[in-house]
Design a protein around this motif. Structure first.
Motif, PDB file in Angstrom:
ATOM      1  N   ALA A  95       1.109  -1.690  -0.444  1.00 40.58           N
ATOM      2  CA  ALA A  95       0.344  -0.021   0.264  1.00 40.58           C
ATOM      3  C   ALA A  95       0.857   1.355   0.088  1.00 40.58           C
ATOM      4  N   VAL A  96       2.144   1.241   0.434  1.00 42.17           N
ATOM      5  CA  VAL A  96       2.841   1.971   0.449  1.00 42.17           C
ATOM      6  C   VAL A  96       3.660   2.592  -1.190  1.00 42.17           C
ATOM      7  N   GLN A  97       3.300   3.025  -1.593  1.00 38.07           N
ATOM      8  CA  GLN A  97       5.009   3.860  -2.948  1.00 38.07           C
ATOM      9  C   GLN A  97       5.261   4.644  -2.513  1.00 38.07           C
ATOM     10  N   CYS A  98       5.417   5.531  -2.434  1.00 36.44           N
ATOM     11  CA  CYS A  98       7.214   7.044  -1.668  1.00 36.44           C
ATOM     12  C   CYS A  98       6.699   6.725  -0.576  1.00 36.44           C
ATOM     13  N   GLY A  99       5.841   6.642  -0.192  1.00 32.48           N
ATOM     14  CA  GLY A  99       5.908   6.872   2.117  1.00 32.48           C
ATOM     15  C   GLY A  99       5.983   8.305   2.315  1.00 32.48           C
ATOM     16  N   PHE A 100       5.310   9.538   0.843  1.00 30.55           N
ATOM     17  CA  PHE A 100       4.736  10.099   2.425  1.00 30.55           C
ATOM     18  C   PHE A 100       3.606  10.850   3.017  1.00 30.55           C
ATOM     19  N   CYS A 101       2.531   9.844   2.262  1.00 25.59           N
ATOM     20  CA  CYS A 101       1.425  10.205   3.164  1.00 25.59           C
ATOM     21  C   CYS A 101       0.982   8.963   4.361  1.00 25.59           C
ATOM     22  N   PHE A 102       2.574   8.314   4.280  1.00 26.67           N
ATOM     23  CA  PHE A 102       2.158   6.566   4.910  1.00 26.67           C
ATOM     24  C   PHE A 102       1.945   7.157   6.816  1.00 26.67           C
ATOM     25  N   ILE A 132      -4.364  12.218   2.093  1.00 21.93           N
ATOM     26  CA  ILE A 132      -4.454  12.650   0.887  1.00 21.93           C
ATOM     27  C   ILE A 132      -3.293  11.486   0.828  1.00 21.93           C
ATOM     28  N   CYS A 133      -3.374  10.978  -0.383  1.00 25.13           N
ATOM     29  CA  CYS A 133      -1.885   9.935  -0.991  1.00 25.13           C
ATOM     30  C   CYS A 133      -2.434   9.970  -2.547  1.00 25.13           C
ATOM     31  N   ARG A 134      -0.821  10.733  -3.292  1.00 24.16           N
ATOM     32  CA  ARG A 134      -0.934  11.043  -4.266  1.00 24.16           C
ATOM     33  C   ARG A 134      -0.342  10.773  -5.226  1.00 24.16           C
ATOM     34  N   CYS A 135      -0.304   9.586  -4.465  1.00 23.27           N
ATOM     35  CA  CYS A 135       0.176   7.775  -5.406  1.00 23.27           C
ATOM     36  C   CYS A 135      -0.962   7.322  -6.159  1.00 23.27           C
ATOM     37  N   THR A 136      -1.744   7.456  -5.513  1.00 18.54           N
ATOM     38  CA  THR A 136      -3.195   7.361  -6.008  1.00 18.54           C
ATOM     39  C   THR A 136      -3.512   5.549  -5.386  1.00 18.54           C
TER      40      THR A 136
HETATM   41  S1  FES Z   1       2.172   6.662  -1.698  1.00 20.70           S
HETATM   42 FE1  FES Z   1       3.108   8.674  -1.577  1.00 20.70          FE
HETATM   43  S2  FES Z   1       1.521  10.392  -1.652  1.00 20.70           S
HETATM   44 FE2  FES Z   1       0.953   8.374  -1.028  1.00 20.70          FE
END
Ligand code: FES
Ligand code: FES
Length: 152
Positions: A95-102, A132-136
């Motif tokens: 569920a975690v892509q870039c991790g910023f929102c995590f 909000i998650c920018r990586c959808t």
């Molecule tokens: S994983 Fe990139 S903003 Fe949510």
């Protein structure tokens, strides 16, 4: 102004401007950089922490509002059994892509599973609607929280 509060289960005292943002106190004074600044306006949820057990956007909370209270950040939650379970579930579902929102999602999900915990997609979507998650990655995030509800 002297401000005393509990941060991740430890009593702390700081001397600071009463209007300083909790987000800056957490990141700059305590180097707890899991708490992120996205919008700085209470809209994205990246800065979410628990204040007396309830999720708040720390960019909108001032130092004066935390005196005598309890603050829990993503770092503190990550040490709790339920926090560890949620991290495992987010990991398993990718569920975690870039991790910023995590970190923000972790705090909000922790609150949902702890206080309600029903494996109900609509309720989970509503509980996480301020993040909000920018990586959808929403679908996988919801799956992770459903999984944590089931396993908790
Ligand atoms: S994983 Fe990139 S903003 Fe949510
Ligand atoms: S940085 Fe606080 S809600 Fe976006």
């Amino acid at each position: 102004m002297k401000i005393s509060f509990k941060l991740n289960n430890k009593n702390v005292t700081i001397d600071t401007d009463p209007m300083r943002r909790l987000l800056d106190i957490i990141r700059e004074d305590f180097h707890l950089t899991g708490t992120k600044e996205g919008c700085g306006e209470g809209e994205c949820g990246a800065c979410t922490v628990l204040l007396d057990g309830k999720p708040v956007t720390s960019c909108l909370v001032n130092a004066v509002h935390i005196d005598g209270k309890e603050v829990m950040t993503s770092e503190g939650i990550a040490q709790e059994p339920l926090g560890k379970l949620l991290i495992d579930c987010f990991d398993e579902t990718n569920a975690v892509q870039c991790g910023f929102c995590f970190p923000g999602f972790l705090v909000t999900s922790y609150h949902y599973v702890k206080t309600d915990g029903e494996k109900n997609l609509d309720k989970i979507k509503k509980a996480l609607s301020g993040n909000i998650c920018r990586c959808t990655g929403y679908q996988k995030i919801f799956e992770s929280v459903m999984m944590a509800c089931e396993r908790n």
